[in-house]
Design a protein around this motif. Structure first.
Motif, PDB file in Angstrom:
ATOM      1  N   GLY A 172       0.811  -1.214   0.000  1.00 43.85           N
ATOM      2  CA  GLY A 172       0.000   0.000   0.000  1.00 43.85           C
ATOM      3  C   GLY A 172       0.840   1.257   0.000  1.00 43.85           C
ATOM      4  N   TRP A 173       1.876   1.288   0.809  1.00 43.48           N
ATOM      5  CA  TRP A 173       2.716   2.489   0.927  1.00 43.48           C
ATOM      6  C   TRP A 173       3.430   2.787  -0.383  1.00 43.48           C
ATOM      7  CZ3 TRP A 173       3.785   5.820   5.144  1.00 43.48           C
ATOM      8  CH2 TRP A 173       4.821   6.729   4.910  1.00 43.48           C
ATOM      9  N   THR A 174       4.072   1.767  -0.974  1.00 41.41           N
ATOM     10  CA  THR A 174       4.900   2.003  -2.158  1.00 41.41           C
ATOM     11  C   THR A 174       4.082   2.252  -3.420  1.00 41.41           C
ATOM     12  OG1 THR A 174       5.104  -0.401  -2.486  1.00 41.41           O
ATOM     13  CG2 THR A 174       6.869   0.720  -1.269  1.00 41.41           C
ATOM     14  N   ALA A 175       2.771   2.060  -3.354  1.00 42.27           N
ATOM     15  CA  ALA A 175       1.937   2.481  -4.474  1.00 42.27           C
ATOM     16  C   ALA A 175       1.878   3.993  -4.553  1.00 42.27           C
ATOM     17  CB  ALA A 175       0.525   1.913  -4.322  1.00 42.27           C
ATOM     18  N   VAL A 176       2.194   4.654  -3.427  1.00 43.01           N
ATOM     19  CA  VAL A 176       2.130   6.116  -3.341  1.00 43.01           C
ATOM     20  C   VAL A 176       3.511   6.743  -3.264  1.00 43.01           C
ATOM     21  CG1 VAL A 176       1.293   8.072  -1.965  1.00 43.01           C
ATOM     22  CG2 VAL A 176      -0.105   5.998  -2.195  1.00 43.01           C
ATOM     23  N   ALA A 177       4.385   6.171  -2.404  1.00 43.47           N
ATOM     24  CA  ALA A 177       5.703   6.774  -2.151  1.00 43.47           C
ATOM     25  C   ALA A 177       6.753   5.681  -2.018  1.00 43.47           C
ATOM     26  CB  ALA A 177       5.643   7.618  -0.872  1.00 43.47           C
ATOM     27  N   SER A 178       8.011   6.100  -1.957  1.00 42.82           N
ATOM     28  CA  SER A 178       9.113   5.158  -1.811  1.00 42.82           C
ATOM     29  C   SER A 178       9.019   4.420  -0.478  1.00 42.82           C
ATOM     30  CB  SER A 178      10.449   5.899  -1.897  1.00 42.82           C
ATOM     31  OG  SER A 178      11.517   5.055  -1.504  1.00 42.82           O
ATOM     32  N   GLY A 179       9.393   3.150  -0.486  1.00 42.26           N
ATOM     33  CA  GLY A 179       9.357   2.352   0.729  1.00 42.26           C
ATOM     34  C   GLY A 179      10.483   2.662   1.683  1.00 42.26           C
ATOM     35  N   ASN A 180      11.392   3.543   1.279  1.00 38.86           N
ATOM     36  CA  ASN A 180      12.512   3.932   2.135  1.00 38.86           C
ATOM     37  C   ASN A 180      12.057   4.972   3.157  1.00 38.86           C
ATOM     38  OD1 ASN A 180      15.108   4.188   3.166  1.00 38.86           O
ATOM     39  ND2 ASN A 180      15.706   5.709   1.621  1.00 38.86           N
ATOM     40  N   HIS A 181      11.224   4.532   4.093  1.00 40.29           N
ATOM     41  CA  HIS A 181      10.633   5.416   5.105  1.00 40.29           C
ATOM     42  C   HIS A 181      10.413   4.619   6.380  1.00 40.29           C
ATOM     43  CE1 HIS A 181       7.786   8.170   7.034  1.00 40.29           C
ATOM     44  NE2 HIS A 181       8.124   9.083   6.139  1.00 40.29           N
ATOM     45  N   MET A 182      10.520   5.286   7.517  1.00 43.31           N
ATOM     46  CA  MET A 182      10.423   4.598   8.799  1.00 43.31           C
ATOM     47  C   MET A 182       9.037   3.996   9.044  1.00 43.31           C
ATOM     48  SD  MET A 182      11.864   3.557  11.513  1.00 43.31           S
ATOM     49  CE  MET A 182      13.434   4.428  11.486  1.00 43.31           C
ATOM     50  N   VAL A 183       7.974   4.642   8.586  1.00 53.22           N
ATOM     51  CA  VAL A 183       6.620   4.184   8.890  1.00 53.22           C
ATOM     52  C   VAL A 183       6.335   2.788   8.329  1.00 53.22           C
ATOM     53  CG1 VAL A 183       4.157   4.601   8.526  1.00 53.22           C
ATOM     54  CG2 VAL A 183       5.651   6.473   9.246  1.00 53.22           C
ATOM     55  N   PRO A 184       6.537   2.518   7.034  1.00 49.66           N
ATOM     56  CA  PRO A 184       6.266   1.149   6.554  1.00 49.66           C
ATOM     57  C   PRO A 184       7.177   0.110   7.200  1.00 49.66           C
ATOM     58  CG  PRO A 184       7.352   2.437   4.849  1.00 49.66           C
ATOM     59  CD  PRO A 184       6.947   3.402   5.909  1.00 49.66           C
TER      60      PRO A 184
END
Length: 307
Positions: A172-184
């Motif tokens: 779900g996250w990477t459909a919108v933004a890069s997965g290089n983030h603390m939240v996902p």
């Protein structure tokens, strides 16, 4: 043809349709399917929140992401049913699945699993390559590494199966933004750790069935005491994770901490109780409600009214 005959035929047709729907829900393990789609939605929603994006602007992308991921997950679950027919025929809770009763042929089940998987991946390719890759990681881990390789041989199967379920927020996250983030990454960690005690509770409840089927679940191989100790360890590992959200939502941190402490208390109690089945049942119910509340709460605290 008299009215009675027509009425009888209509009732029979309706019953056939209801039976088919029930069989399809059983094949896709409907409650498990919904439980895996919720983190996809949460990941998508939080990606919009942290990107300051509008849900309305991304609605088409949302439909593609949810539909595609749902079909991929459903395809994996159907293939799992196809492959595990020998185990399902031994276990009481799975004896009525259509793969066992024969109401749907194994060939048709396999075809359905492949079709659902293929259509799901095609839809996800219209989102982002990264989301599609995470969906493939989840599918491959569940179907090949868990179902076909480790489930029958190693107690490590629970760890492997947990990976497949934990990648769903990344889809779900990477459909919108890069997965290089603390939240996902945090969502993945919560799901991965949560699945261990959750699955152990199921394995304790269905100990006799797993033993009869020869599935290498931890309670079958190492016993209940070791399993209950493992549950305590994994639940304790959940405690620090909500605090990473403290700048994001204090409400979430407080509620998540209270829920985790309560689960930890229940797990410690389980180590001393002699009624293992009752404890396993309560722990299972608590774990289901725990993860549902956490992921829904993450959506609620980011609704526009709370911003």
């Amino acid at each position: 043809m008299n009215k009675q005959v027509i009425l009888t035929q209509q009732v029979a047709e309706k019953q056939n349709v209801l039976t088919l729907i029930a069989d399809l829900k059983s094949l896709v393990k409907f409650p498990v399917l919904i439980a895996n789609v919720l983190p996809v939605f949460t990941g998508f929603w939080l990606a919009l929140y942290f990107s300051n994006a509008s849900f309305q602007d991304y609605f088409s992308l949302f439909l593609l992401t949810i539909t595609g991921s749902t079909l991929v997950i459903a395809g994996a679950l159907v293939i799992n049913n196809w492959y595990d027919v020998d185990i399902d025929s031994v276990m009481a809770r799975t004896m009525k699945r259509p793969t066992v009763t024969g109401t749907i042929s194994l060939k048709m089940v396999l075809m359905l699993g492949i079709i659902l998987t293929s259509v799901g991946f095609i839809l996800l390719l219209f989102t982002t390559i990264e989301a599609t890759i995470y969906a493939f990681i989840g599918w491959f881990t569940y179907v090949v590494l868990y179902t076909m390789w480790s489930k029958r041989k190693y107690t490590l199967n629970t760890v492997i199966g947990s990976v497949s379920g934990a990648v769903t927020p990344f889809i779900g996250w990477t459909a919108v933004a890069s997965g290089n983030h603390m939240v996902p990454i945090l969502l993945f960690s919560i799901l991965f750790i949560w699945q261990m005690p959750h699955t152990f509770a199921i394995a304790m409840r269905k100990y006799e069935e797993y033993k009869a089927a020869g599935v290498a679940m931890l309670p079958v191989v190492r016993g209940f005491t070791m399993t209950k100790r493992q549950i305590i360890v994994y639940v304790a590992c959940l405690l620090p994770l909500p605090f990473y959200f403290i700048e994001f939502s204090l409400t979430f941190v407080i509620i998540a901490t209270i829920l985790t402490l309560a689960w930890l208390g229940l797990s410690i109690y389980g180590l001393f109780t002699k009624d293992d089945q009752k404890y396993a049942y309560i722990s299972f119910l608590y774990s289901v409600n725990y993860i549902t509340i956490l992921f829904l709460l993450l959506v609620i605290v980011t609704l526009p009214v709370f911003r």
